[in-house]
Motif scaffolding. Structure first.
Motif, PDB file in Angstrom:
ATOM      1  N   TYR B 245       0.827  -1.218   0.000  1.00  0.00           N
ATOM      2  CA  TYR B 245       0.000   0.000   0.000  1.00  0.00           C
ATOM      3  C   TYR B 245       0.855   1.259   0.000  1.00  0.00           C
ATOM      4  CZ  TYR B 245      -3.484  -3.366   1.659  1.00  0.00           C
ATOM      5  OH  TYR B 245      -4.309  -4.453   1.795  1.00  0.00           O
ATOM      6  N   MET B 246       2.142   1.085   0.075  1.00  0.00           N
ATOM      7  CA  MET B 246       3.070   2.229   0.212  1.00  0.00           C
ATOM      8  C   MET B 246       2.642   3.110   1.377  1.00  0.00           C
ATOM      9  SD  MET B 246       3.787   3.096  -3.825  1.00  0.00           S
ATOM     10  CE  MET B 246       4.884   4.450  -3.499  1.00  0.00           C
ATOM     11  N   SER B 247       2.240   2.469   2.460  1.00  0.00           N
ATOM     12  CA  SER B 247       1.708   3.251   3.574  1.00  0.00           C
ATOM     13  C   SER B 247       2.825   3.987   4.326  1.00  0.00           C
ATOM     14  CB  SER B 247       0.942   2.330   4.536  1.00  0.00           C
ATOM     15  OG  SER B 247       1.752   1.250   4.918  1.00  0.00           O
ATOM     16  N   GLY B 248       2.501   5.178   4.783  1.00  0.00           N
ATOM     17  CA  GLY B 248       3.443   5.968   5.584  1.00  0.00           C
ATOM     18  C   GLY B 248       4.575   6.539   4.754  1.00  0.00           C
ATOM     19  N   ASP B 249       5.597   6.980   5.470  1.00  0.00           N
ATOM     20  CA  ASP B 249       6.733   7.618   4.810  1.00  0.00           C
ATOM     21  C   ASP B 249       7.626   6.552   4.172  1.00  0.00           C
ATOM     22  OD1 ASP B 249       8.598   9.910   4.412  1.00  0.00           O
ATOM     23  OD2 ASP B 249       9.866   8.644   5.682  1.00  0.00           O
ATOM     24  N   LEU B 250       7.883   6.689   2.886  1.00  0.00           N
ATOM     25  CA  LEU B 250       8.612   5.632   2.176  1.00  0.00           C
ATOM     26  C   LEU B 250      10.064   5.517   2.630  1.00  0.00           C
ATOM     27  CD1 LEU B 250       7.349   5.831  -1.524  1.00  0.00           C
ATOM     28  CD2 LEU B 250       6.609   4.341   0.313  1.00  0.00           C
ATOM     29  N   LYS B 251      10.662   6.657   2.925  1.00  0.00           N
ATOM     30  CA  LYS B 251      12.073   6.588   3.342  1.00  0.00           C
ATOM     31  C   LYS B 251      12.181   5.848   4.677  1.00  0.00           C
ATOM     32  CE  LYS B 251      14.057  10.048   0.435  1.00  0.00           C
ATOM     33  NZ  LYS B 251      13.137   9.832  -0.618  1.00  0.00           N
ATOM     34  N   ASP B 252      11.218   6.114   5.527  1.00  0.00           N
ATOM     35  CA  ASP B 252      11.211   5.403   6.808  1.00  0.00           C
ATOM     36  C   ASP B 252      10.982   3.899   6.573  1.00  0.00           C
ATOM     37  OD1 ASP B 252      11.084   5.306   9.738  1.00  0.00           O
ATOM     38  OD2 ASP B 252       9.003   4.676   9.367  1.00  0.00           O
ATOM     39  N   SER B 253      10.096   3.579   5.626  1.00  0.00           N
ATOM     40  CA  SER B 253       9.856   2.159   5.324  1.00  0.00           C
ATOM     41  C   SER B 253      11.131   1.501   4.814  1.00  0.00           C
ATOM     42  CB  SER B 253       8.759   2.015   4.266  1.00  0.00           C
ATOM     43  OG  SER B 253       7.543   2.455   4.775  1.00  0.00           O
ATOM     44  N   ILE B 254      11.880   2.238   3.998  1.00  0.00           N
ATOM     45  CA  ILE B 254      13.139   1.672   3.480  1.00  0.00           C
ATOM     46  C   ILE B 254      14.088   1.376   4.657  1.00  0.00           C
ATOM     47  CG2 ILE B 254      15.205   2.188   2.089  1.00  0.00           C
ATOM     48  CD1 ILE B 254      13.268   3.751   0.182  1.00  0.00           C
ATOM     49  N   ASP B 255      14.157   2.307   5.591  1.00  0.00           N
ATOM     50  CA  ASP B 255      15.001   2.072   6.785  1.00  0.00           C
ATOM     51  C   ASP B 255      14.539   0.840   7.542  1.00  0.00           C
ATOM     52  OD1 ASP B 255      16.495   4.246   6.314  1.00  0.00           O
ATOM     53  OD2 ASP B 255      15.574   5.537   7.857  1.00  0.00           O
ATOM     54  N   CYS B 256      13.231   0.766   7.726  1.00  0.00           N
ATOM     55  CA  CYS B 256      12.680  -0.381   8.475  1.00  0.00           C
ATOM     56  C   CYS B 256      12.992  -1.687   7.750  1.00  0.00           C
ATOM     57  CB  CYS B 256      11.164  -0.262   8.615  1.00  0.00           C
ATOM     58  SG  CYS B 256      10.639   1.083   9.656  1.00  0.00           S
ATOM     59  N   TYR B 257      12.874  -1.640   6.436  1.00  0.00           N
ATOM     60  CA  TYR B 257      13.144  -2.861   5.669  1.00  0.00           C
ATOM     61  C   TYR B 257      14.623  -3.235   5.720  1.00  0.00           C
ATOM     62  CZ  TYR B 257       9.051  -5.063   3.921  1.00  0.00           C
ATOM     63  OH  TYR B 257       7.932  -5.830   3.858  1.00  0.00           O
ATOM     64  N   GLN B 258      15.473  -2.209   5.746  1.00  0.00           N
ATOM     65  CA  GLN B 258      16.902  -2.514   5.843  1.00  0.00           C
ATOM     66  C   GLN B 258      17.161  -3.247   7.166  1.00  0.00           C
ATOM     67  OE1 GLN B 258      19.227  -2.028   3.306  1.00  0.00           O
ATOM     68  NE2 GLN B 258      20.288  -3.445   4.684  1.00  0.00           N
ATOM     69  N   ALA B 259      16.512  -2.778   8.210  1.00  0.00           N
ATOM     70  CA  ALA B 259      16.683  -3.435   9.517  1.00  0.00           C
ATOM     71  C   ALA B 259      16.147  -4.864   9.460  1.00  0.00           C
ATOM     72  CB  ALA B 259      15.951  -2.631  10.592  1.00  0.00           C
ATOM     73  N   LEU B 260      15.041  -5.028   8.751  1.00  0.00           N
ATOM     74  CA  LEU B 260      14.463  -6.380   8.622  1.00  0.00           C
ATOM     75  C   LEU B 260      15.439  -7.279   7.861  1.00  0.00           C
ATOM     76  CD1 LEU B 260      11.673  -7.946   9.109  1.00  0.00           C
ATOM     77  CD2 LEU B 260      11.270  -7.524   6.688  1.00  0.00           C
ATOM     78  N   TYR B 261      15.963  -6.731   6.759  1.00  0.00           N
ATOM     79  CA  TYR B 261      16.910  -7.510   5.956  1.00  0.00           C
ATOM     80  C   TYR B 261      18.092  -7.955   6.823  1.00  0.00           C
ATOM     81  CZ  TYR B 261      20.255  -8.870   2.418  1.00  0.00           C
ATOM     82  OH  TYR B 261      21.150  -9.595   1.688  1.00  0.00           O
ATOM     83  N   ASP B 262      18.628  -7.004   7.564  1.00  0.00           N
ATOM     84  CA  ASP B 262      19.810  -7.318   8.388  1.00  0.00           C
ATOM     85  C   ASP B 262      19.496  -8.426   9.397  1.00  0.00           C
ATOM     86  OD1 ASP B 262      21.084  -5.358   6.991  1.00  0.00           O
ATOM     87  OD2 ASP B 262      20.893  -3.819   8.558  1.00  0.00           O
ATOM     88  N   GLU B 263      18.319  -8.313   9.988  1.00  0.00           N
ATOM     89  CA  GLU B 263      17.965  -9.323  11.001  1.00  0.00           C
ATOM     90  C   GLU B 263      17.775 -10.707  10.359  1.00  0.00           C
ATOM     91  OE1 GLU B 263      14.560  -8.231  13.380  1.00  0.00           O
ATOM     92  OE2 GLU B 263      14.678 -10.104  14.545  1.00  0.00           O
ATOM     93  N   VAL B 264      17.126 -10.715   9.199  1.00  0.00           N
ATOM     94  CA  VAL B 264      16.905 -12.012   8.535  1.00  0.00           C
ATOM     95  C   VAL B 264      18.239 -12.596   8.088  1.00  0.00           C
ATOM     96  CG1 VAL B 264      15.765 -13.180   6.593  1.00  0.00           C
ATOM     97  CG2 VAL B 264      14.560 -11.361   7.797  1.00  0.00           C
TER      98      VAL B 264
END
Ligand code: SF4
Ligand code: SF4
Lengths: 389, 452
Positions: B245-264
């Protein structure tokens, strides 16, 4: 020869085995192409000397072959049609054409193509709106259909052949309309069930043979040889998606009513609009097919409006029904929906709004596309028909 | 939502992403309070979303909202209203919730938000966006709201070329043109409606962020091929809204996803599975029973790890050369068009023609070394169920991968019987064991074999 009979006798003969004539034609070297939906431009098939055959369901036949094909929560009409194919009833087909007219049609053609290997498959993607840029795409899609037929048959399609085919189909459609004119009489000169039988018969014949048959039945009807009944009956219009089965019409007729008009894919929807003869036949085809009065099209009163005018919207989408009602002196409307049909399902309340706005009594019936599922509807239908003045 | 159990190891980075879906509704409600316009949109698979975002129009997704209403157990009031208003009961359950919601809003609450509405409710929109991808409900539903509201509907078209047709340059050309025309026309419509021009630089930036986010999500999910699989479907569903849905701020989502990637990635390096021990790796077909997610914990106790989900909710495969396209509309259109056609070439090579909803499962089952597939049939969602019988047969025919089907619905929660499904799951394990052995005996490709 199978076609020594005329008029309604010939109709009965064709219906007894819809494949018989096709097999004869195949023995003469012709090829048959199956399709389900009014959105397949049969003019192109005819022009290529291919025989278009409308694939129909059978409400009396149990669906037995669909376990690995389509789920039960799927359009039962289409599921039934495909079941008849999988049971071998259309084993004479050389090819199949599917159109993206509704989601069910679009998805099933892909599954079908994966499962049965015909010589020829064509899938016609098409827009859901009347946006001009969508119409451009649709025109290209038709061009592709033409070239795909050419590649398959190894024959080029000339503009003249296409125009001749369009003229033949226009004539065919005008004959069907002439038949419907006979239903304006009171009592109608052709009953609803006979109309459907005639339409079913012609849907599996080459266009000129179908036209000859129509001429013969029209003659018989005018001579009063088809509808002997002179009783005063309620005049009903049935509106729905794909109504190719007699049982519902018979059910209505059992209660002293006659289906004098319809708006469905086997009838008026397919035959009440011609292809305009334009310099560019493809353009004529594109305009005609995109503008069929089917719920699958997202029709707007004003494209890009900022405030929706509901009354105008209803008029845009349903005014053709108002015209039918007036012209055929319809006394009541039966809205017939097959379960899981979404394009028509979403229309039901607004369709009722429209019919109520023009003060025409109406009844909504939902069927499972089996004869058995009609039984519980009897009482409601009877009550409705009795209330019509 | 039920509390997490120790059986599925949830990813820490997931929580921030999961919270973003709430932000979407909060922003919508705040916009309404501030007198700013709010739009309703179907899921458009990125066809409309970057335009909405670049135009700074708050968007809420009634499909998603209806799922939350269903999960909160508050659907019945709206469903009853929808039925009473004469809509057939077989229609998409999410649409029925929304139709009933609007009926209540208009006829029972003088156009205001119903007080009982979960998450603060859906604010009244200034426009609604329909979309032609995947099901007829998405074309017809908003139109049928016309009997309640005078809100205009813009219908956005997409092309849906078939597997074989997609090989044809002409088909590609006109499909692309249609998708581009639709973007341009939608922009023009919003500009007229909102009385302001699209900032093309901002649009370009949104597209870049969308592509970055989607690739990052794709790369993250690719890590799930590892054995044991580090991320369970439950986490996948939780992190899906920010990119879908591209919800919220996209740059923040990219940061969050980077953190997810790192954890996985960290989990992969340490061979940590989301379920341990991982006895079975499964595909999940379409949407889960949102109201019974604890069901997956029960399966996790049996060693079932869900490693991949439907094509429809995954980011598209990265498309080479996208960045080199200077025209943002074309870049955008190619990205969107690639969603439904991204697996067509694989399907064609395999002589199969259900190239988007069906065939990707074969590819996933192979690449993610699955033992079985769980098909959750959704009675009132055609998109989420039409392809099931075909796909199940396909998995068996091509890969000897068994599957089992459990009936459910988007909103009729009674249809899903978790106890019964668990009983059947136990029996299904025998099937998975049997076919695993058979695949080994018959030397199926290595990526389709589960290490002992
Ligand atoms: S009955 Fe409805 S769903 Fe079925 S093929 Fe016709 S339009 Fe499509
Ligand atoms: S039928 Fe399924 S895909 Fe279509 S709108 Fe409803 S939930 Fe969405």
């Amino acid at each position: 020869m199978l076609d020594t009979l005329h008029g309604m006798s010939r109709v009965s003969q064709v219906l007894a085995d819809r494949s018989a004539r096709i097999r004869e034609l195949k023995a003469q070297g012709k090829k048959a192409v199956g399709y389900f939906c009014s959105y397949v431009p049969v003019e192109i098939l005819t022009a290529m000397d291919l025989v278009p055959v409308r694939i129909l369901g059978d409400m009396d036949e149990p669906v037995t072959e669909m376990d690995t094909v389509l789920p039960t929560s799927f359009c039962p009409f289409l599921r039934n049609c495909i079941n008849t194919v999988f049971r071998g009833r259309y084993d004479f087909l050389d090819g199949v054409v599917g159109a993206h007219s509704c989601d069910a049609q679009e998805k099933s053609i892909h599954v079908w193509k994966s499962k049965i290997k015909y010589e020829f498959y064509h899938y016609l993607d098409m827009p859901a709106t009347l946006h001009p840029w969508g119409a451009d795409m649709y025109r290209s899609s038709l061009e592709k259909f033409k070239s795909s037929c050419e590649a398959w048959t190894g024959k080029p399609l000339s503009g003249e052949a296409l125009e001749a085919s369009i003229l033949a189909h226009n004539r065919h459609r005008s004959l069907v309309r002439e038949l419907y004119e006979l239903k304006r009489f009171d009592p109608p000169l052709v009953s609803g069930s006979d109309t459907l039988r005639i339409l079913t018969a012609i849907s599996g014949l080459p266009v000129d043979e179908g036209s000859a048959l129509l001429e013969a039945v029209i003659q018989e009807a005018r001579a009063g040889k088809i509808q002997a009944d002179t009783q005063d009956k309620k005049r009903i219009l049935v509106v729905g998606a794909c109504l190719d089965a007699l049982p519902l019409i018979r059910l209505i007729e059992d209660f002293d009513a006659d289906v004098v008009m319809d708006d469905n894919c086997m009838g008026a929807r397919t035959y009440f609009r011609d292809v305009s003869i334009t310099k560019d036949p493809m353009q004529g085809l594109a305009s005609r097919y995109l503008d069929l009065t089917c719920a699958r099209t997202f029709r707007e009163t004003v494209a890009g409006e900022f405030r929706k005018d509901h009354a105008a919207d209803l008029e845009t989408r349903f005014a053709h029904l108002g015209n039918y009602i007036e012209k055929w002196r319809v006394e009541g409307v039966v809205i017939q929906l097959v379960r899981f049909c979404d394009p028509f399902g979403y229309e039901v309340p607004e369709l009722k709004d429209y019919l109520n706005s023009i003060n025409i009594p109406n009844l909504y019936l939902e069927t499972e596309y089996t004869t058995g599922s009609l039984a519980p509807l009897k009482t409601r239908l009877q009550t409705f028909l009795e209330t019509l003045l | 939502m039920p509390t997490d159990t120790i059986k599925i190891k949830r990813l820490k980075a997931m929580y921030r992403l999961r919270a973003k879906v709430d932000d979407m509704y909060t922003s919508g409600l705040e916009a309404m309070k501030d007198g700013r316009p709010v739009a309703w949109s179907m899921v458009t698979w990125w066809h409309a979303d970057p335009v909405f975002k670049a135009m700074d129009l708050e968007v809420v997704y009634p499909e998603n909202y209806a799922a939350m209403v269903a999960a909160s157990g508050k659907a019945s009031r709206y469903l009853d209203l929808c039925d009473a208003d004469g809509f057939p009961t077989h229609l998409c359950g999410y649409s029925r919730i929304n139709l009933g919601y609007v009926s209540r809003m208009v006829n029972g609450c003088a156009g205001g938000i119903p007080p009982e509405a979960p998450m603060g409710g859906l604010p009244k929109p200034v426009m609604m966006l329909s979309h032609s991808m995947l099901c007829d409900a998405r074309v017809k539903w908003f139109q049928s709201l016309g009997r309640y509201m005078d809100t205009p509907v813009w219908m956005m078209e997409t092309a849906l070329p078939g597997v074989e047709e997609w090989n044809d340059p002409d088909v590609r050309k006109w499909s692309l043109k249609l998708v581009m025309d639709e973007i341009e026309q939608f922009i023009a419509y919003l500009e007229r409606m909102l009385g302001r021009k699209l900032n093309r630089d901002r649009y370009d930036e949104m597209l870049s962020d969308m592509i970055t986010l989607s690739r990052l999500a794709y790369k993250t999910f690719e890590l799930r091929k590892a054995t044991p699989c580090p991320m369970h479907s439950r986490d996948f569903w939780s992190v899906m809204p920010p990119y879908l849905y591209m919800s919220g701020d996209l740059k923040d989502s990219i940061d969050c996803y980077q953190a997810l990637y790192d954890e996985v990635e960290q989990r992969v390096a340490s061979r940590i599975g989301a379920v341990e021990p991982e006895k079975y790796r499964l595909l999940f077909a379409e949407l889960p029973p949102w109201h019974s997610l604890e069901f997956f914990d029960r399966l996790a106790e049996r060693g079932w790890n869900f490693v991949k989900e439907s094509w429809a909710y995954n980011p598209p495969r990265p498309l080479e050369g996208l960045e080199d396209i200077s025209d943002p509309v074309e870049r955008h259109a190619r990205f969107h068009l690639h969603v439904a056609t991204g697996y067509h070439a694989d399907a064609l090579a395999d002589d199969e023609y259900m190239g988007y909803l069906g065939y990707p499962y074969v590819k996933f089952a192979k690449d993610y070394a699955c033992d079985g597939a769980f098909f959750h049939g959704l009675m009132t969602c055609r998109s989420a169920s039409t392809h099931h019988p075909y796909t199940r047969e396909l998995l068996m025919r091509k890969l000897k991968i068994p599957s089992f089907q459990v009936e459910g619905d988007l909103v009729d929660l009674r249809l899903f019987n978790a106890e019964e499904a668990l009983r059947r799951a136990e029996v299904f394990e025998e099937s998975m064991d049997y076919y695993r052995e058979l695949r080994q005996q018959e030397h199926f490709p290595a990526d389709n074999m589960q290490p002992a």
